[in-house]
Structure formats: C-alpha cells, structure tokens
Write an enzyme that holds these catalytic residues in place. Sequence first.
Site, PDB file in Angstrom:
ATOM      1  N   GLU A  52     -70.178 -33.276-101.167  1.00 26.49           N
ATOM      2  CA  GLU A  52     -69.424 -32.044-101.401  1.00 26.49           C
ATOM      3  C   GLU A  52     -69.562 -31.113-100.198  1.00 26.49           C
ATOM      4  O   GLU A  52     -70.658 -30.897 -99.682  1.00 26.49           O
ATOM      5  CB  GLU A  52     -69.953 -31.373-102.664  1.00 26.49           C
ATOM      6  CG  GLU A  52     -69.229 -30.105-103.068  1.00 26.49           C
ATOM      7  CD  GLU A  52     -69.810 -29.470-104.319  1.00 26.49           C
ATOM      8  OE1 GLU A  52     -69.143 -28.596-104.900  1.00 26.49           O
ATOM      9  OE2 GLU A  52     -70.931 -29.842-104.719  1.00 26.49           O
ATOM     10  N   LYS A 125     -61.452 -28.867-106.917  1.00 26.65           N
ATOM     11  CA  LYS A 125     -62.447 -28.760-107.984  1.00 26.65           C
ATOM     12  C   LYS A 125     -61.960 -27.807-109.074  1.00 26.65           C
ATOM     13  O   LYS A 125     -61.556 -26.681-108.799  1.00 26.65           O
ATOM     14  CB  LYS A 125     -63.766 -28.265-107.383  1.00 26.65           C
ATOM     15  CG  LYS A 125     -64.938 -28.227-108.351  1.00 26.65           C
ATOM     16  CD  LYS A 125     -66.204 -27.861-107.575  1.00 26.65           C
ATOM     17  CE  LYS A 125     -67.443 -27.831-108.447  1.00 26.65           C
ATOM     18  NZ  LYS A 125     -68.647 -27.520-107.627  1.00 26.65           N
ATOM     19  N   CYS A 163     -68.663 -32.598-108.286  1.00 30.57           N
ATOM     20  CA  CYS A 163     -69.930 -32.028-108.737  1.00 30.57           C
ATOM     21  C   CYS A 163     -69.871 -31.510-110.183  1.00 30.57           C
ATOM     22  O   CYS A 163     -69.912 -32.284-111.119  1.00 30.57           O
ATOM     23  CB  CYS A 163     -70.396 -30.950-107.760  1.00 30.57           C
ATOM     24  SG  CYS A 163     -72.166 -30.578-107.899  1.00 30.57           S
TER      25      CYS A 163
END
Length: 211
Positions: A52, A125, A163
């Site tokens: 990430e 994300k 994540c």
Amino acid sequence: MARVVKCGLTQVQAPDCSGKSLPEITEEMIQLHLPLVAQAAQEGVQILCFQELFNGPYFCAEQDPRWYDLAEPVPGPTIERMSALAKEHEMVMVVPVYEEEMAGVYYNTAAVIDADGSYLGKYRKTHIPHCLPAFWEKFYFKPGNLGYPVFETRYGTIGVYICYDRHFPEGARALGLAGAEIVFIPSATTAGHSEYLWKVEQPAHRNECDR
C-alpha cells in the site's frame, strides 16, 4: 481449465524520512523495490503486487498537510515508470500510490498494469479508517468511487482490495461475482494489528468469491 499462476508480494521498511524532500523519499522507496522486481522476474513471478502506498512511507500515522504533495495523477509519472518495468519483465503489476484526481481530491489507489506495460485501470480504496493509534486516513483520502472493478490480464482476471477494505465482505463478493480469479490486498500494517485477522478474513473472502 486449471492452471498455475505464480504471484509475488513485496514489502519494505520505509527509510528515515527526516530532512529529505518528498522527491528524495519517493526515489529512495522506488530504489528499494527495484531489486525485488528483478528477483521476482528471475523466479518467474507473473503477477506482482506492491505494498500500500508503495512509493512513500505510511504517512497516515500523522496528520501533516506536507504529505499532500506526495500525490500524483494515476496514470502519472510513477505508473509510467512501473509500466516500463512490467513490459520489460512481461509481468502484471498491482501498483498502489497516493492519487490526486484534481486539486484537493485525493485517493488511496492501486493501478493495474498488464504484462505488455499497458495501463488497465485502477481501484480506489473504499473503506477509509480514521482511528487510534495511527490510522488518520480521512485526513488524506476520500472514499473510493469506482466500485469493485476486475481486470483482464495476460495471466488471469484479478481484483484489488486495499488494506482496511479486507474487514468487509461485500467487496470480495462483488469481485467474485464479477469474475475475479485472484484478489490482491496491498497493505501497510503491522503483525500485531493484523496477523491473526488475515488468517480469519482471507479464507472467508475466498468463500465469498466462490459463491
């Protein structure tokens, strides 16, 4: 037809950023990854996923507007650079960076590059944490607005979560229903925070994708 696809993951420790400019930090992070790309190529990796925000530190441990200047367009300079590497090694790459869509609009994004170096698209994300002890992501990112795209690569159809997204099953289900054969989850976290959750959540995601 069953087939084997060899995948690789990279993760490095960010260097000391004190006293360095943002371009210097970015270049140092990229240089740390280049030997890993070469090693992956030597070992026959077909799809490589970077960590990430791979070309910088995980700056969300603090709230400092300095880090806004680390953002760039996607595709942009970093993705163009990694596209050349992907083409050189005939390797699909999942490349997470800090994206600036327009002035003041930022996303935690992962670009997907095919094995011929072509840019296939990106995932932003969706789930943005903002909590103790060190995850102040809403200071830096808007929630993603692209849904859960899948990408037809040379070696298979892939999807991307990033994540904190992994805590939520809906995206994994959407990726599975859309045909994703492999889901990559680039992350910047610690074993203490996440190790046991990976062992619980990822098998559950596989069940969601298989439905």
